[in-house]
Design a protein around this motif. Structure first.
Motif, short mmCIF file in Angstrom:
data_model
loop_
_atom_site.label_atom_id
_atom_site.label_comp_id
_atom_site.label_asym_id
_atom_site.label_seq_id
_atom_site.Cartn_x
_atom_site.Cartn_y
_atom_site.Cartn_z
N ILE A 108 0.85 -1.19 0.00
CA ILE A 108 0.00 0.00 0.00
C ILE A 108 0.89 1.24 0.00
CG2 ILE A 108 -1.81 1.25 1.21
CD1 ILE A 108 -2.57 -1.40 2.56
N LEU A 109 0.60 2.16 -0.90
CA LEU A 109 1.34 3.41 -1.01
C LEU A 109 0.42 4.57 -0.65
CD1 LEU A 109 3.67 5.27 -2.08
CD2 LEU A 109 2.56 5.08 -4.33
N LYS A 110 0.91 5.45 0.23
CA LYS A 110 0.19 6.70 0.51
C LYS A 110 0.86 7.83 -0.26
CE LYS A 110 -2.37 6.19 4.79
NZ LYS A 110 -2.67 6.79 6.11
N HIS A 111 0.08 8.42 -1.17
CA HIS A 111 0.63 9.42 -2.09
C HIS A 111 -0.13 10.74 -1.94
CE1 HIS A 111 1.46 11.32 -6.05
NE2 HIS A 111 2.65 10.75 -5.86
N LYS A 112 0.60 11.83 -1.95
CA LYS A 112 0.01 13.16 -1.77
C LYS A 112 -0.44 13.73 -3.10
CE LYS A 112 1.06 17.65 0.36
NZ LYS A 112 2.11 18.43 1.05
N HIS A 122 -3.25 3.98 -1.84
CA HIS A 122 -3.35 3.23 -3.09
C HIS A 122 -2.89 1.80 -2.86
CE1 HIS A 122 -3.93 7.06 -5.25
NE2 HIS A 122 -2.97 7.52 -4.44
N HIS A 123 -3.76 0.82 -3.17
CA HIS A 123 -3.48 -0.60 -2.93
C HIS A 123 -3.07 -1.29 -4.23
CE1 HIS A 123 -5.47 -1.02 1.16
NE2 HIS A 123 -5.76 0.23 0.80
N LEU A 124 -2.01 -2.09 -4.16
CA LEU A 124 -1.63 -2.92 -5.30
C LEU A 124 -2.71 -3.97 -5.53
CD1 LEU A 124 0.60 -3.73 -7.37
CD2 LEU A 124 1.47 -5.29 -5.63
N LYS A 125 -3.19 -4.06 -6.77
CA LYS A 125 -4.23 -5.02 -7.10
C LYS A 125 -3.67 -6.43 -7.20
CE LYS A 125 -7.18 -1.89 -9.84
NZ LYS A 125 -7.78 -1.68 -11.18
N SER A 126 -4.48 -7.41 -6.82
CA SER A 126 -4.14 -8.84 -6.93
C SER A 126 -2.76 -9.16 -6.36
CB SER A 126 -4.22 -9.29 -8.39
OG SER A 126 -5.49 -9.02 -8.93
N PRO A 127 -2.51 -8.80 -5.11
CA PRO A 127 -1.21 -9.12 -4.52
C PRO A 127 -1.09 -10.61 -4.26
CG PRO A 127 -2.67 -8.26 -2.84
CD PRO A 127 -3.42 -8.16 -4.14
N PRO A 128 0.14 -11.11 -4.04
CA PRO A 128 0.29 -12.55 -3.76
C PRO A 128 -0.32 -12.92 -2.42
CG PRO A 128 2.40 -11.39 -3.59
CD PRO A 128 1.42 -10.41 -4.14
N GLY A 161 3.99 -4.53 -11.14
CA GLY A 161 3.01 -3.48 -11.39
C GLY A 161 3.70 -2.17 -11.72
N ASN A 162 2.89 -1.23 -12.18
CA ASN A 162 3.39 0.11 -12.49
C ASN A 162 2.61 1.11 -11.64
OD1 ASN A 162 3.52 2.79 -13.96
ND2 ASN A 162 4.90 1.58 -15.24
N PHE A 163 3.34 1.96 -10.96
CA PHE A 163 2.70 2.91 -10.05
C PHE A 163 1.68 3.81 -10.75
CE2 PHE A 163 6.58 2.14 -7.43
CZ PHE A 163 5.93 1.70 -6.29
N PRO A 171 -7.23 3.03 -5.51
CA PRO A 171 -7.52 3.78 -6.75
C PRO A 171 -6.23 4.13 -7.49
CG PRO A 171 -7.63 5.24 -4.87
CD PRO A 171 -7.41 3.87 -4.29
N ALA A 172 -6.37 4.55 -8.73
CA ALA A 172 -5.21 4.92 -9.52
C ALA A 172 -4.54 6.15 -8.92
CB ALA A 172 -5.63 5.20 -10.97
N LEU A 173 -3.18 6.19 -9.04
CA LEU A 173 -2.46 7.36 -8.51
C LEU A 173 -2.89 8.63 -9.22
CD1 LEU A 173 -0.57 5.14 -7.21
CD2 LEU A 173 1.27 6.79 -7.51
#
Length: 494
Positions: A108-112, A122-128, A161-163, A171-173
């Motif tokens: 999970i990335l927190k982006h401003k 922002h959560h990575l979709k379909s993680p392992p 994945g691509n950020f 959601p998308a960045l």
């Protein structure tokens, strides 16, 4: 650094089960845990490759709880690390989390948002998924300057994945360029009905809405042998009034009812009545047929307007990592964290995997195999071997007498000598050849031999240890001689 009283879980510096390696241990069940380590210098994520890696061993499994790490961004002036809790802002959260339907290695990335100044998660979709065992595993996240992120488990690539891709993060960045206008309202005369009742339709004159669904079958006749004078239930002739029954306190005693045995052989008892049947005149409530709505305008949607939060971005604007924190709630103890790493070189991380994690994992794996072998019992069957023999016995039991005499004998010899691989192979070959033969040439399965009444009543053995009962069964079978049914397998060591 230990934290506030709300996080009452006790951390311990303890050995990993089975070897001399130490780690940070979650020592109690059903607790909140938190601990933080501030870095001497913040780690920037904007330039070059950054590798986040750590090990976790779920020594008692993980049914409900987290085992992830939070990479904390720089806090406001005056912030004290002792204040670290679940509300402390972070840049990245990475690692295992499992409870109920959740079973994933989070990233999970927190982006401003540069337009609004708000941070979005922002959560990575379909993680392992989290490995399902009690061994040490190493989790690696590689952030690259080309906006790619790679997740590895035990050094093996599990997710890329691509950020900046909406397909990879939710959601998308980068927000969408347009959004539905929140002030746009659906007009009152907007008709969303695709079909409407035909206003010109008229109910037919012969349509009877009051006609019942069922009517009496007047053509039915009473079956021959119907016992009109016999009730369906009678007093139980074997029932007796209890000795302690008090008519004044308990009321008049009545025998319990049982089904009338005379009715079992007769078509029926009691007063016969003609049965009901479906009413051919039944039509139910009349409704006008549907037609296309001439005023249909489709499903209304608000108009799109430019998104005030939209921005363009070539690279994510990562906040630096100023501290590493573990803040989890878990129902399991025995979670062991070890070898937490932040590096700018993938080779450093892979070297640690090869030289530190892999030898440790092999020790744990060998110990697990030894415990499985010990638990397999006197026959020394592994779980895999037991599954093979279960299938072979089932197939042998369901096929003809040839398999019962030949296949079962081979299977049992192979089961008693697990290292005798040829036994297993012969058994499989016999089953396959016999099934193919039956498919090609047909044949009926002979009737099962009739067992003596005494043997039929004998309950099936559920004994699981290799004790004397098994020897007794074999001896008895041998005494029965050629007239007895073929010896069937009476027990298994599970």
């Amino acid at each position: 650094m230990l934290l506030c009283p709300d996080f009452a879980g006790v951390w311990k510096h303890a050995k990993s089960d089975g070897h001399e390696d130490y780690g940070l241990l979650v020592s109690e069940k059903a607790r909140k845990y938190a601990i933080i380590k501030e870095l001497e210098k913040p780690v920037t994520l904007k330039d070059g490759t950054v590798v986040l890696q750590f090990e976790v061993r779920l020594q008692n499994g993980l049914e409900c709880g987290g085992a992830y790490i939070k990479y904390i961004r720089p806090q406001e002036a005056g912030w004290d690390a002792k204040e670290f809790d679940n509300e402390t802002p972070y840049t990245i959260m990475f690692g295992p989390d499992k409870c109920g339907s959740t079973n994933k290695v989070h990233f999970i990335l927190k982006h401003k948002n540069p337009k609004t100044g708000k941070y979005v998660e922002h959560h990575l979709k379909s993680p392992p998924s989290v490995p399902y065992d009690k061994l040490s595993h190493v989790y690696t996240a590689i952030l690259k300057p080309n906006n790619e992120v790679t997740i590895l488990v035990d050094g093996e690539k599990k997710k890329e994945g691509n950020f900046l891709s909406a397909d990879d993060f939710e959601p998308a960045l980068i927000p969408s360029k347009t959004i539905p206008d929140p002030d746009d309202k659906k007009p009152e005369d907007w008709d969303e009905r695709a079909k409407i009742p035909d206003p010109d339709a008229v109910k037919p004159d012969d349509w009877d809405e009051d006609a019942p669904m069922e009517i009496v079958d007047e053509e039915a006749t009473k079956p021959e042998g119907w016992l009109d004078d016999e009730p369906e239930e009678i007093d139980d002739p074997e029932a007796a009034k209890p000795e302690d029954w008090d008519d004044e306190e308990d009321g008049e005693w009545e025998a319990p009812k049982i089904d009338n045995p005379k009715c079992e052989k007769a078509p029926g008892c009691g007063e016969w009545k003609k049965p009901m049947k479906a009413n051919p005149a039944y039509k139910g409530k009349w409704h006008a047929p549907l037609i296309d709505n001439p005023n249909y305008k489709g499903i209304w949607k608000p108009q799109e307007i430019p998104n005030p939060e939209y921005f363009e971005l070539e690279k994510p604007d990562f906040d630096p990592i100023a501290a590493i924190g573990i803040e989890i709630w878990t129902m399991q103890d025995g979670i062991l964290f070890d070898n937490i790493l932040i590096a700018d070189d993938e080779k450093v991380a892979s070297t640690i995997v090869e030289k530190t994690w892999k030898p440790k994992y092999q020790v744990e794996k060998e110990k697990e195999k030894a415990e499985e072998a010990a638990a397999a019992g006197a026959d020394g069957l592994s779980e895999f071997q037991k599954k093979i023999f279960d299938v072979l016995y089932k197939v042998a039991d369901e096929n003809d007498m040839f398999l019962l005499f030949l296949a079962q004998d081979v299977i049992e010899k192979g089961e008693k000598q697990p290292n005798l691989t040829i036994g297993i192979l012969v058994s499989i070959a016999v089953v396959i050849v016999t099934v193919i033969f039956k498919i090609l040439f047909g044949g009926n399965k002979p009737a099962a031999p009739v067992k003596p009444a005494a043997e039929a009543k004998k309950p099936k053995s559920t004994e699981t240890d290799a004790g004397s009962s098994g020897d007794k069964d074999e001896n008895e079978d041998e005494k029965e001689g050629e007239t007895a049914a073929p010896r069937r397998r009476s027990r298994r060591v599970d």
